[in-house]
Design an enzyme around this catalytic site. Structure first.
Site, mmCIF file in Angstrom:
data_model
loop_
_atom_site.group_PDB
_atom_site.id
_atom_site.type_symbol
_atom_site.label_atom_id
_atom_site.label_comp_id
_atom_site.label_asym_id
_atom_site.label_seq_id
_atom_site.Cartn_x
_atom_site.Cartn_y
_atom_site.Cartn_z
ATOM 1 N N HIS A 171 2.855 1.392 -13.095
ATOM 2 C CA HIS A 171 1.737 1.026 -12.207
ATOM 3 C C HIS A 171 0.504 1.862 -12.565
ATOM 4 O O HIS A 171 0.558 3.090 -12.573
ATOM 5 C CB HIS A 171 2.192 1.298 -10.766
ATOM 6 C CG HIS A 171 1.224 0.949 -9.689
ATOM 7 N ND1 HIS A 171 1.133 -0.315 -9.136
ATOM 8 C CD2 HIS A 171 0.314 1.701 -9.021
ATOM 9 C CE1 HIS A 171 0.218 -0.324 -8.174
ATOM 10 N NE2 HIS A 171 -0.308 0.898 -8.089
ATOM 11 N N MET B 153 -9.619 3.067 -10.227
ATOM 12 C CA MET B 153 -10.500 3.349 -9.076
ATOM 13 C C MET B 153 -11.931 3.561 -9.556
ATOM 14 O O MET B 153 -12.151 4.212 -10.581
ATOM 15 C CB MET B 153 -10.020 4.615 -8.356
ATOM 16 C CG MET B 153 -8.559 4.562 -7.942
ATOM 17 S SD MET B 153 -8.127 5.983 -6.934
ATOM 18 C CE MET B 153 -6.350 5.776 -6.791
ATOM 19 N N MET C 144 -0.468 -2.502 1.052
ATOM 20 C CA MET C 144 -0.761 -1.067 0.959
ATOM 21 C C MET C 144 -0.194 -0.357 2.184
ATOM 22 O O MET C 144 -0.429 -0.775 3.317
ATOM 23 C CB MET C 144 -2.277 -0.818 0.901
ATOM 24 C CG MET C 144 -2.953 -1.182 -0.400
ATOM 25 S SD MET C 144 -2.287 -0.357 -1.881
ATOM 26 C CE MET C 144 -2.499 1.372 -1.487
ATOM 27 N N SER D 253 3.820 5.184 -10.363
ATOM 28 C CA SER D 253 2.358 5.194 -10.445
ATOM 29 C C SER D 253 1.890 6.364 -11.302
ATOM 30 O O SER D 253 2.088 7.536 -10.953
ATOM 31 C CB SER D 253 1.761 5.323 -9.046
ATOM 32 O OG SER D 253 0.424 5.763 -9.152
ATOM 33 N N MET E 141 -8.588 -1.020 -7.760
ATOM 34 C CA MET E 141 -9.250 -0.594 -6.531
ATOM 35 C C MET E 141 -10.728 -0.467 -6.855
ATOM 36 O O MET E 141 -11.303 0.633 -6.889
ATOM 37 C CB MET E 141 -8.642 0.730 -6.037
ATOM 38 C CG MET E 141 -7.269 0.528 -5.419
ATOM 39 S SD MET E 141 -6.303 2.030 -5.360
ATOM 40 C CE MET E 141 -5.644 2.027 -7.029
ATOM 41 N N ASP F 22 -3.373 2.807 -11.624
ATOM 42 C CA ASP F 22 -4.326 2.796 -10.516
ATOM 43 C C ASP F 22 -5.744 2.950 -11.048
ATOM 44 O O ASP F 22 -6.125 4.017 -11.535
ATOM 45 C CB ASP F 22 -3.996 3.933 -9.540
ATOM 46 C CG ASP F 22 -2.755 3.618 -8.723
ATOM 47 O OD1 ASP F 22 -2.759 2.588 -8.031
ATOM 48 O OD2 ASP F 22 -1.771 4.378 -8.809
ATOM 49 N N ASP G 282 2.990 0.086 -1.716
ATOM 50 C CA ASP G 282 2.372 1.170 -2.487
ATOM 51 C C ASP G 282 1.767 2.181 -1.522
ATOM 52 O O ASP G 282 0.906 1.829 -0.708
ATOM 53 C CB ASP G 282 1.287 0.550 -3.385
ATOM 54 C CG ASP G 282 0.594 1.574 -4.273
ATOM 55 O OD1 ASP G 282 1.036 2.732 -4.328
ATOM 56 O OD2 ASP G 282 -0.399 1.182 -4.918
ATOM 57 N N HIS H 215 -3.376 -2.125 -10.803
ATOM 58 C CA HIS H 215 -3.880 -2.190 -9.428
ATOM 59 C C HIS H 215 -5.365 -1.822 -9.436
ATOM 60 O O HIS H 215 -5.719 -0.659 -9.625
ATOM 61 C CB HIS H 215 -3.052 -1.200 -8.588
ATOM 62 C CG HIS H 215 -3.458 -1.104 -7.147
ATOM 63 N ND1 HIS H 215 -3.010 -0.089 -6.330
ATOM 64 C CD2 HIS H 215 -4.262 -1.878 -6.369
ATOM 65 C CE1 HIS H 215 -3.517 -0.247 -5.122
ATOM 66 N NE2 HIS H 215 -4.291 -1.315 -5.122
HETATM 67 C C1 DX5 Z 1 -3.061 4.984 -3.883
HETATM 68 C C2 DX5 Z 1 -2.487 4.344 -5.105
HETATM 69 C C3 DX5 Z 1 -1.053 4.582 -5.296
HETATM 70 C C4 DX5 Z 1 -0.677 6.049 -5.419
HETATM 71 C C5 DX5 Z 1 0.610 6.213 -4.667
HETATM 72 O O1 DX5 Z 1 -4.353 4.560 -3.725
HETATM 73 O O2 DX5 Z 1 -2.697 2.942 -5.083
HETATM 74 O O3 DX5 Z 1 -0.492 3.816 -6.364
HETATM 75 O O4 DX5 Z 1 -0.498 6.501 -6.729
HETATM 76 O O5 DX5 Z 1 0.926 7.552 -4.637
HETATM 77 P P1 DX5 Z 1 2.086 8.143 -3.725
HETATM 78 O O6 DX5 Z 1 3.362 7.460 -4.142
HETATM 79 O O7 DX5 Z 1 2.062 9.590 -4.046
HETATM 80 O O8 DX5 Z 1 1.737 7.838 -2.297
HETATM 81 ZN ZN ZN Z 2 -1.574 1.706 -6.585
#
Ligand code: DX5
Ligand code: ZN
Length: 233
Positions: free
Chosen positions: A41, A45, A145, A16, A76, A43, A183, A74
């Site tokens: 990956h 947000m 998740m 990620s 969010m 993220d 994840d 991903h």
């Molecule tokens: C959290 C993200 C993850 C995050 C995971 O909301 O969706 O992808 O980067 O990070 P770690 O592996 O540090 O928990």
């Molecule tokens: Zn993620």
């Protein structure tokens, strides 16, 4: 051994980028590729679905030119259906939307596929598997998740392992090829157990990027994951 009847393919690690150096994203992508990784990956947000804000289609589009990695994106974000075309145009390979964020989830999934991307649905830790029961045959991946989304470096929530076991049984029972991704709080210490429970794809942010060099870290994950899948190590 996995304890499952499912024919296991080699498990996949998707680092990620949330825990990478955002000031050097292009170099980070190149480093992942030369370390032997195949997936990355992203993220995304929006400060609404989750408290944090990260990046969007323009950044992914720029970086697409620097990388052949499989872009696992991903989302969010609230009402992800508003941005499907933008993420397709940016070069996303797989788009994962949250079941909690999209009211007409079937339509959103169909649209992702119509735009030529693989489609995934993510479930927050407390969201029951029922939300994807009827959609399962349409999905390339379900993301379970294992933390509440929004931040890297959080602790793994143990009951999510039961969800993975239950989903893996269901995928096997219905003879589907849907991948199961986990994840949040994934590490070299729990990777074997998560794969053995039925996960196919593990996302890791802090435990991957926090322990360079990447080729060695990837091999450490690889060994644990292959062991979990019952593959020779
Ligand atoms: C959290 C993200 C993850 C995050 C995971 O909301 O969706 O992808 O980067 O990070 P770690 O592996 O540090 O928990
Ligand atoms: Zn993620």
């Amino acid at each position: 051994m996995s304890g499952l009847d499912r024919t296991r393919t080699a498990p996949i690690l998707a680092p990620s980028l949330l825990s990478s150096d955002f000031s050097r994203l292009g170099e980070e992508l190149e480093a992942l590729q030369s370390a032997g990784l195949e997936w990355v990956h992203w993220d995304v947000m929006d400060g609404m679905f989750v408290p944090n804000i990260t990046l969007g289609p323009p950044i992914i589009k720029k970086l697409r030119k620097r990388s052949n990695l499989f872009f696992d994106v991903h989302l969010m974000i609230e009402q992800p259906e508003r941005y499907l075309e933008a993420f397709a145009d940016a070069g996303s390979d797989m788009l994962v939307v949250h079941a909690e964020a999209s009211i007409h989830l079937e339509r959103t999934v169909s649209e992702i596929k119509r735009l030529g991307m693989k489609a995934g649905v993510a479930l927050n830790p407390h969201t029951p598997l029922d939300h994807v029961h009827y959609l399962l045959p349409e999905l390339d991946m379900v993301l379970i998740m294992s933390v509440n989304p929004g931040f890297g470096g959080q602790s793994f929530i143990p009951f999510t392992l039961d969800k993975v076991r239950e989903l893996a049984r269901e995928v096997t029972r219905r003879d589907l090829s849907t991948l199961i991704q986990m994840d949040g709080g994934v590490s070299v210490n729990n990777a074997e157990e998560l794969i053995a429970a039925g996960a196919d794809v593990l996302v890791s942010g802090s435990d991957f990027f926090g322990h360079p060099p990447y080729p060695e870290r990837y091999q450490t994950f690889r060994r644990a994951m292959d062991k979990g899948a019952g593959l020779a190590v």
